[in-house]
Design an enzyme around this catalytic site. Structure first.
Site, PDB file in Angstrom:
ATOM      1  N   PRO A 130       0.774  -1.251   0.000  1.00  0.00           N
ATOM      2  CG  PRO A 130       0.032  -0.941   2.195  1.00  0.00           C
ATOM      3  CD  PRO A 130       0.744  -1.924   1.298  1.00  0.00           C
ATOM      4  CB  CYS A 131       3.176   2.774  -2.412  1.00  0.00           C
ATOM      5  SG  CYS A 131       2.367   2.389  -3.961  1.00  0.00           S
TER       6      CYS A 131
END
Length: 164
Positions: A130-131
């Site tokens: 989850p950047c």
């Protein structure tokens, strides 16, 4: 090792999934130009268990029925530093955000914020790693390989409201 790909429809456009027999290695955006897989072509392989699982879990996420992914993953080609950054991103819980300096602190590299930011921008497994949950220290949206509108959409799935 043979790599395979398929395209997947999503609310954010077609996603390109890349895997080998044991793990998913990339989720690429439709207009991706920076991923190490962006311009490469691989054999199309339908009915692949990794792709089936990835599509199922991504669709659940987009429909707000999933918060975490448990797909076998592999960071092909990433350096040990890059892999440490991408693994750190997995620690950011659903519906929370970290700043780039939070990631740097977590990794005990407080002066490596630029290198960490560059590495986050090269995350080959967007959404799943989850950047999109990494924002500026000032609480604003910052760069995202998929574009800020997509980043905002992903955060809104998690009930996080941030203006572009």
């Amino acid at each position: 090792m043979d790599l395979f790909e398929i395209s997947m429809d999503s609310p954010l456009g077609k996603l390109r999934l890349i895997a080998y027999d044991q793990a998913l290695v990339a989720v690429c955006w439709p207009d991706d130009e920076i991923s190490m897989f962006a311009k490469q072509k691989f054999a199309i392989k339908h009915n692949h268990p990794i792709f089936d699982l990835a599509q199922y879990q991504l669709n659940e996420y987009f429909n707000k029925k999933r918060q975490d992914f448990d797909i076998p993953l592999d960071f092909l080609g990433g350096t040990p530093f890059q892999q440490s950054v991408w693994n750190a991103l997995k620690k950011i819980l659903f519906a929370t955000t970290w700043s780039y300096s939070d990631v740097a602190s977590y990794l005990n590299h407080p002066l490596a914020i630029r290198a960490i930011g560059g590495t986050i921008g090269k995350n080959p497994l967007s959404i799943i790693i989850p950047c999109h949950r990494v924002i500026g220290k000032n609480g604003k949206l910052t760069g995202f390989a998929g574009g800020l509108d997509r980043k905002k959409y992903l955060l809104e799935i998690e009930n996080i409201r941030i203006d572009v």
